[in-house]
Design a protein around this motif. Structure first.
Motif, PDB file in Angstrom:
ATOM      1  N   UNK A 286       0.826  -1.203   0.000  1.00  0.00           N
ATOM      2  CA  UNK A 286       0.000   0.000   0.000  1.00  0.00           C
ATOM      3  C   UNK A 286       0.867   1.262   0.000  1.00  0.00           C
ATOM      4  N   UNK A 287       0.282   2.359  -0.368  1.00  0.00           N
ATOM      5  CA  UNK A 287       1.017   3.617  -0.555  1.00  0.00           C
ATOM      6  C   UNK A 287       1.756   4.057   0.705  1.00  0.00           C
ATOM      7  N   UNK A 288       1.158   3.866   1.876  1.00  0.00           N
ATOM      8  CA  UNK A 288       1.781   4.226   3.149  1.00  0.00           C
ATOM      9  C   UNK A 288       1.795   2.995   4.050  1.00  0.00           C
ATOM     10  N   UNK A 289       2.950   2.714   4.651  1.00  0.00           N
ATOM     11  CA  UNK A 289       3.009   1.695   5.698  1.00  0.00           C
ATOM     12  C   UNK A 289       3.645   2.340   6.927  1.00  0.00           C
ATOM     13  N   UNK A 290       3.001   2.140   8.063  1.00  0.00           N
ATOM     14  CA  UNK A 290       3.416   2.773   9.313  1.00  0.00           C
ATOM     15  C   UNK A 290       3.611   1.687  10.352  1.00  0.00           C
ATOM     16  N   UNK A 291       4.787   1.685  10.983  1.00  0.00           N
ATOM     17  CA  UNK A 291       5.105   0.715  12.036  1.00  0.00           C
ATOM     18  C   UNK A 291       5.464   1.507  13.289  1.00  0.00           C
ATOM     19  N   UNK A 292       4.579   1.455  14.276  1.00  0.00           N
ATOM     20  CA  UNK A 292       4.779   2.185  15.527  1.00  0.00           C
ATOM     21  C   UNK A 292       5.021   1.180  16.637  1.00  0.00           C
ATOM     22  N   UNK A 293       6.064   1.410  17.413  1.00  0.00           N
ATOM     23  CA  UNK A 293       6.362   0.503  18.516  1.00  0.00           C
ATOM     24  C   UNK A 293       7.413   1.072  19.439  1.00  0.00           C
ATOM     25  N   UNK A 294       7.507   0.494  20.626  1.00  0.00           N
ATOM     26  CA  UNK A 294       8.509   0.919  21.599  1.00  0.00           C
ATOM     27  C   UNK A 294       9.900   0.447  21.200  1.00  0.00           C
ATOM     28  N   UNK A 295      10.848   0.692  22.091  1.00  0.00           N
ATOM     29  CA  UNK A 295      12.229   0.275  21.831  1.00  0.00           C
ATOM     30  C   UNK A 295      12.307  -1.243  21.696  1.00  0.00           C
ATOM     31  N   UNK A 296      13.174  -1.685  20.810  1.00  0.00           N
ATOM     32  CA  UNK A 296      13.449  -3.114  20.591  1.00  0.00           C
ATOM     33  C   UNK A 296      12.245  -3.896  20.086  1.00  0.00           C
ATOM     34  N   UNK A 297      11.348  -3.223  19.346  1.00  0.00           N
ATOM     35  CA  UNK A 297      10.210  -3.930  18.758  1.00  0.00           C
ATOM     36  C   UNK A 297      10.430  -4.244  17.281  1.00  0.00           C
ATOM     37  N   UNK A 298      11.618  -3.937  16.751  1.00  0.00           N
ATOM     38  CA  UNK A 298      11.953  -4.334  15.392  1.00  0.00           C
ATOM     39  C   UNK A 298      11.472  -3.397  14.300  1.00  0.00           C
ATOM     40  N   UNK A 299      11.282  -2.111  14.626  1.00  0.00           N
ATOM     41  CA  UNK A 299      10.779  -1.152  13.627  1.00  0.00           C
ATOM     42  C   UNK A 299      11.760  -0.957  12.474  1.00  0.00           C
ATOM     43  N   UNK A 300      13.006  -0.635  12.812  1.00  0.00           N
ATOM     44  CA  UNK A 300      14.008  -0.376  11.778  1.00  0.00           C
ATOM     45  C   UNK A 300      14.252  -1.630  10.952  1.00  0.00           C
ATOM     46  N   UNK A 301      14.350  -2.763  11.621  1.00  0.00           N
ATOM     47  CA  UNK A 301      14.556  -4.029  10.910  1.00  0.00           C
ATOM     48  C   UNK A 301      13.390  -4.325   9.980  1.00  0.00           C
ATOM     49  N   UNK A 302      12.166  -4.042  10.429  1.00  0.00           N
ATOM     50  CA  UNK A 302      10.988  -4.285   9.585  1.00  0.00           C
ATOM     51  C   UNK A 302      11.059  -3.458   8.310  1.00  0.00           C
ATOM     52  N   UNK A 303      11.462  -2.194   8.422  1.00  0.00           N
ATOM     53  CA  UNK A 303      11.565  -1.337   7.233  1.00  0.00           C
ATOM     54  C   UNK A 303      12.669  -1.825   6.301  1.00  0.00           C
ATOM     55  N   UNK A 304      13.788  -2.237   6.873  1.00  0.00           N
ATOM     56  CA  UNK A 304      14.897  -2.755   6.062  1.00  0.00           C
ATOM     57  C   UNK A 304      14.461  -4.015   5.318  1.00  0.00           C
ATOM     58  N   UNK A 305      13.755  -4.899   6.004  1.00  0.00           N
ATOM     59  CA  UNK A 305      13.285  -6.125   5.355  1.00  0.00           C
ATOM     60  C   UNK A 305      12.234  -5.822   4.282  1.00  0.00           C
ATOM     61  N   UNK A 306      11.427  -4.801   4.511  1.00  0.00           N
ATOM     62  CA  UNK A 306      10.457  -4.385   3.490  1.00  0.00           C
ATOM     63  C   UNK A 306      11.197  -3.967   2.216  1.00  0.00           C
TER      64      UNK A 306
END
Length: 199
Positions: free
Chosen positions: A24-44
């Motif tokens: 989808x045009x926008x994907x948003x991943x919100x979470x606290x520290x150590x929830x894998x946000x940066x890794x999720x974007x890299x894997x995307x």
């Protein structure tokens, strides 16, 4: 005798896996520290390359809230994973860092503190890391960058990826969480991960 070190294995969590496939045009991943946000974007981003969604010669713009966070956090994680994948073909450091990936995909790393560095960049993907620390104006400015150069193919995936730690009812909440003011579900993939869920 030299022995080869085994590559570490990594399994995506459920929400990371959903984001990995979300076009989808926008994907948003919100979470606290150590929830894998940066890794999720890299894997995307890796998934977009693996599936051929990122065209050869395309550009990705990655923005951190300030230079230090962009370099010490986002870029460091990006280099770790993409070096591991063997996808980085060239590195440029300094005031305007850039990574070139296989397929001549250009990844620019910039700070939200210097808006002029984000202008006039036609990008297939924009990633705002720790976006809650940025002014809403950076979203409007970079959103205009998500477009192709020259002929525009309707089948091309253009995407803004937003990862952040929650900070109350700010502009992110208004645009992506609040049911009365957020984007429609056909445009928005929203993921929220608590620290407890990540453990």
């Amino acid at each position: 005798m030299v022995t080869e070190t085994a590559r570490p294995t990594f399994n995506l969590g459920e929400k990371q896996r959903e984001l990995y496939w979300d076009g989808r045009r926008f994907v948003v991943y919100i979470g606290g520290r150590s929830t894998g946000k940066t890794t999720a974007a890299i894997m995307r981003i890796k998934g977009m390359i693996d599936r051929g969604e990122l065209r050869p010669g395309s550009r990705i713009l990655v923005i951190g809230p300030d230079y230090t966070q962009a370099m010490d956090g986002t870029l460091k994680s990006f280099d770790y994973w993409f070096d591991l994948f063997g996808m980085i073909t060239r590195k440029v450091n300094g005031g305007k860092p850039m990574r070139e990936l296989i397929g001549s995909i250009e990844v620019l790393f910039r700070s939200a503190m210097n808006l002029d560095q984000t202008r006039s960049k036609e990008c297939q993907v924009v990633w705002l890391d720790e976006a809650a620390q940025m002014d809403e104006g950076i979203f409007a400015l970079t959103n205009a960058n998500v477009r192709g150069t020259g002929f525009r193919d309707d089948s091309t995936v253009y995407q803004t990826i937003i990862t952040t730690t929650p900070r109350g009812k700010n502009w992110l909440w208004k645009r992506f969480v609040n049911l009365e003011t957020r984007f429609n579900d056909d445009q928005l993939g929203y993921y929220h991960m608590t620290t407890e869920e990540a453990e």
